[in-house]
Design a protein around this motif. Structure first.
Motif, PDB file in Angstrom:
ATOM      1  N   TRP A 104       0.824  -1.205   0.000  1.00 28.63           N
ATOM      2  CA  TRP A 104       0.000   0.000   0.000  1.00 28.63           C
ATOM      3  C   TRP A 104       0.869   1.271   0.000  1.00 28.63           C
ATOM      4  O   TRP A 104       0.581   2.242   0.697  1.00 28.63           O
ATOM      5  CB  TRP A 104      -1.016  -0.002   1.155  1.00 28.63           C
ATOM      6  CG  TRP A 104      -2.059  -1.056   0.914  1.00 28.63           C
ATOM      7  CD1 TRP A 104      -2.057  -2.329   1.421  1.00 28.63           C
ATOM      8  CD2 TRP A 104      -3.201  -0.974   0.067  1.00 28.63           C
ATOM      9  NE1 TRP A 104      -3.136  -3.037   0.938  1.00 28.63           N
ATOM     10  CE2 TRP A 104      -3.855  -2.217   0.101  1.00 28.63           C
ATOM     11  CE3 TRP A 104      -3.742   0.047  -0.741  1.00 28.63           C
ATOM     12  CZ2 TRP A 104      -5.016  -2.492  -0.625  1.00 28.63           C
ATOM     13  CZ3 TRP A 104      -4.894  -0.211  -1.468  1.00 28.63           C
ATOM     14  CH2 TRP A 104      -5.515  -1.484  -1.396  1.00 28.63           C
ATOM     15  N   SER A 105       1.904   1.231  -0.832  1.00 31.68           N
ATOM     16  CA  SER A 105       2.811   2.377  -0.917  1.00 31.68           C
ATOM     17  C   SER A 105       2.110   3.604  -1.500  1.00 31.68           C
ATOM     18  O   SER A 105       2.581   4.723  -1.341  1.00 31.68           O
ATOM     19  CB  SER A 105       4.019   2.018  -1.776  1.00 31.68           C
ATOM     20  OG  SER A 105       3.632   1.859  -3.130  1.00 31.68           O
ATOM     21  N   GLU A 106       0.980   3.378  -2.162  1.00 33.84           N
ATOM     22  CA  GLU A 106       0.208   4.503  -2.706  1.00 33.84           C
ATOM     23  C   GLU A 106      -0.105   5.528  -1.616  1.00 33.84           C
ATOM     24  O   GLU A 106      -0.181   6.722  -1.882  1.00 33.84           O
ATOM     25  CB  GLU A 106      -1.128   4.028  -3.303  1.00 33.84           C
ATOM     26  CG  GLU A 106      -1.011   3.174  -4.560  1.00 33.84           C
ATOM     27  CD  GLU A 106      -0.958   1.670  -4.256  1.00 33.84           C
ATOM     28  OE1 GLU A 106      -0.543   1.284  -3.132  1.00 33.84           O
ATOM     29  OE2 GLU A 106      -1.316   0.891  -5.160  1.00 33.84           O
ATOM     30  N   ASN A 107      -0.256   5.013  -0.387  1.00 36.59           N
ATOM     31  CA  ASN A 107      -0.627   5.900   0.723  1.00 36.59           C
ATOM     32  C   ASN A 107       0.512   6.769   1.224  1.00 36.59           C
ATOM     33  O   ASN A 107       0.274   7.700   1.997  1.00 36.59           O
ATOM     34  CB  ASN A 107      -1.170   5.068   1.902  1.00 36.59           C
ATOM     35  CG  ASN A 107      -2.550   4.526   1.612  1.00 36.59           C
ATOM     36  OD1 ASN A 107      -3.151   4.855   0.595  1.00 36.59           O
ATOM     37  ND2 ASN A 107      -3.063   3.700   2.515  1.00 36.59           N
ATOM     38  N   ILE A 108       1.743   6.450   0.818  1.00 39.54           N
ATOM     39  CA  ILE A 108       2.872   7.255   1.305  1.00 39.54           C
ATOM     40  C   ILE A 108       3.736   7.745   0.143  1.00 39.54           C
ATOM     41  O   ILE A 108       4.932   8.013   0.301  1.00 39.54           O
ATOM     42  CB  ILE A 108       3.738   6.474   2.325  1.00 39.54           C
ATOM     43  CG1 ILE A 108       4.407   5.252   1.671  1.00 39.54           C
ATOM     44  CG2 ILE A 108       2.908   6.024   3.524  1.00 39.54           C
ATOM     45  CD1 ILE A 108       5.662   4.813   2.413  1.00 39.54           C
ATOM     46  N   GLU A 109       3.099   7.844  -1.004  1.00 36.77           N
ATOM     47  CA  GLU A 109       3.783   8.227  -2.248  1.00 36.77           C
ATOM     48  C   GLU A 109       4.775   9.386  -2.069  1.00 36.77           C
ATOM     49  O   GLU A 109       5.918   9.318  -2.520  1.00 36.77           O
ATOM     50  CB  GLU A 109       2.717   8.628  -3.277  1.00 36.77           C
ATOM     51  CG  GLU A 109       3.200   8.563  -4.701  1.00 36.77           C
ATOM     52  CD  GLU A 109       2.761   7.260  -5.362  1.00 36.77           C
ATOM     53  OE1 GLU A 109       1.820   7.312  -6.166  1.00 36.77           O
ATOM     54  OE2 GLU A 109       3.353   6.215  -5.052  1.00 36.77           O
ATOM     55  N   GLU A 110       4.352  10.426  -1.375  1.00 39.28           N
ATOM     56  CA  GLU A 110       5.208  11.623  -1.259  1.00 39.28           C
ATOM     57  C   GLU A 110       6.411  11.406  -0.358  1.00 39.28           C
ATOM     58  O   GLU A 110       7.341  12.211  -0.355  1.00 39.28           O
ATOM     59  CB  GLU A 110       4.420  12.826  -0.710  1.00 39.28           C
ATOM     60  CG  GLU A 110       3.362  13.375  -1.638  1.00 39.28           C
ATOM     61  CD  GLU A 110       1.984  12.837  -1.280  1.00 39.28           C
ATOM     62  OE1 GLU A 110       1.284  13.525  -0.525  1.00 39.28           O
ATOM     63  OE2 GLU A 110       1.635  11.724  -1.715  1.00 39.28           O
ATOM     64  N   ALA A 111       6.392  10.333   0.405  1.00 41.53           N
ATOM     65  CA  ALA A 111       7.489  10.092   1.346  1.00 41.53           C
ATOM     66  C   ALA A 111       8.535   9.131   0.780  1.00 41.53           C
ATOM     67  O   ALA A 111       9.559   8.890   1.407  1.00 41.53           O
ATOM     68  CB  ALA A 111       6.931   9.531   2.649  1.00 41.53           C
ATOM     69  N   LEU A 112       8.276   8.591  -0.407  1.00 43.40           N
ATOM     70  CA  LEU A 112       9.186   7.590  -0.963  1.00 43.40           C
ATOM     71  C   LEU A 112      10.423   8.255  -1.568  1.00 43.40           C
ATOM     72  O   LEU A 112      10.305   9.263  -2.262  1.00 43.40           O
ATOM     73  CB  LEU A 112       8.465   6.762  -2.040  1.00 43.40           C
ATOM     74  CG  LEU A 112       7.321   5.896  -1.513  1.00 43.40           C
ATOM     75  CD1 LEU A 112       6.519   5.321  -2.684  1.00 43.40           C
ATOM     76  CD2 LEU A 112       7.843   4.788  -0.610  1.00 43.40           C
ATOM     77  N   PRO A 113      11.607   7.690  -1.317  1.00 46.88           N
ATOM     78  CA  PRO A 113      12.828   8.287  -1.873  1.00 46.88           C
ATOM     79  C   PRO A 113      12.883   8.132  -3.390  1.00 46.88           C
ATOM     80  O   PRO A 113      12.212   7.279  -3.965  1.00 46.88           O
ATOM     81  CB  PRO A 113      13.952   7.515  -1.189  1.00 46.88           C
ATOM     82  CG  PRO A 113      13.346   6.265  -0.690  1.00 46.88           C
ATOM     83  CD  PRO A 113      11.895   6.532  -0.460  1.00 46.88           C
ATOM     84  N   GLU A 114      13.724   8.954  -4.005  1.00 44.99           N
ATOM     85  CA  GLU A 114      13.811   8.983  -5.463  1.00 44.99           C
ATOM     86  C   GLU A 114      14.250   7.636  -6.041  1.00 44.99           C
ATOM     87  O   GLU A 114      13.806   7.232  -7.109  1.00 44.99           O
ATOM     88  CB  GLU A 114      14.813  10.065  -5.865  1.00 44.99           C
ATOM     89  CG  GLU A 114      14.615  10.567  -7.277  1.00 44.99           C
ATOM     90  CD  GLU A 114      15.587  11.680  -7.604  1.00 44.99           C
ATOM     91  OE1 GLU A 114      16.062  11.713  -8.747  1.00 44.99           O
ATOM     92  OE2 GLU A 114      15.879  12.491  -6.699  1.00 44.99           O
TER      93      GLU A 114
END
Ligand code: ATP
Ligand code: MG
Length: 148
Positions: free
Chosen positions: A106-116
């Motif tokens: 469910w990485s969609e929920n933390i999209e903005e926090a994911l590193p490049e």
């Protein structure tokens, strides 16, 4: 991008097991795809492929499971994470940048926090009921034409 087709849960696990070594140095691996797509199944195979004998289960309530091993594997489920406060309280940022492998459902929920340099694994349904199309893309996964 690498693309695989799976026709069963077992096949998804085997695909994951075969590619597992390529994830050893990945840092953050973010899963995309809705409910019951096979994210946990893929992670089960991936962990096994890293010679880690931990029992893999969905960390929905715990939010994070610690499987230990080399690399040290943490399995997150962000299903219930909706705010930055939620995310901070999971300790997510404390796990980053120390050589651990973070597998995130469910990485969609933390999209903005994911590193490049996040590697993405997207699973979608194929034509048949049990068919899944698995696409891996991001750092080191730009090779084309590698199929099972
Ligand atoms: N090709 C396939 N690969 C993986 N799972 C499959 C496949 N075909 C059918 N399934 C079924 O889909 C379900 C996948 O469950 P799993 O817990 O791995 O999904 P998930 O993406 O982690 O779901 P959730 O979003 O609830 O965490 C299982 O019931 C499994 O039997
Ligand atoms: Mg799951």
């Amino acid at each position: 991008m690498r693309e695989f087709f799976s026709n069963s849960e077992k096949e998804t696990e085997i695909i994951a097991e075969k590619v597992a070594k390529d994830f050893s140095n990945c840092g953050v691996v973010a899963f995309r795809g809705g409910m019951g797509m096979g994210k946990t199944a893929f992670i089960r195979g991936l962990v096994r492929g890293l010679n880690n004998s931990s029992f893999v289960s969905s960390p929905t309530f715990a939010i994070v499971n610690d499987y230990g091993g080399k690399p040290h594997v943490f399995h997150f489920d962000m299903y219930r994470v909706n705010t930055w406060d939620d995310l901070y309280s999971t300790g997510f940022f404390d796990y980053m940048d120390n050589g651990s492998l973070l597998l995130i459902e469910w990485s969609e929920n933390i999209e903005e926090a994911l590193p490049e340099e996040t590697v993405y694994i997207e699973i979608e349904k194929g034509e048949a009921e049990n068919q899944r199309i698995i696409r891996i893309y991001g750092k080191d996964f730009s090779l084309e034409g590698i199929r099972n």
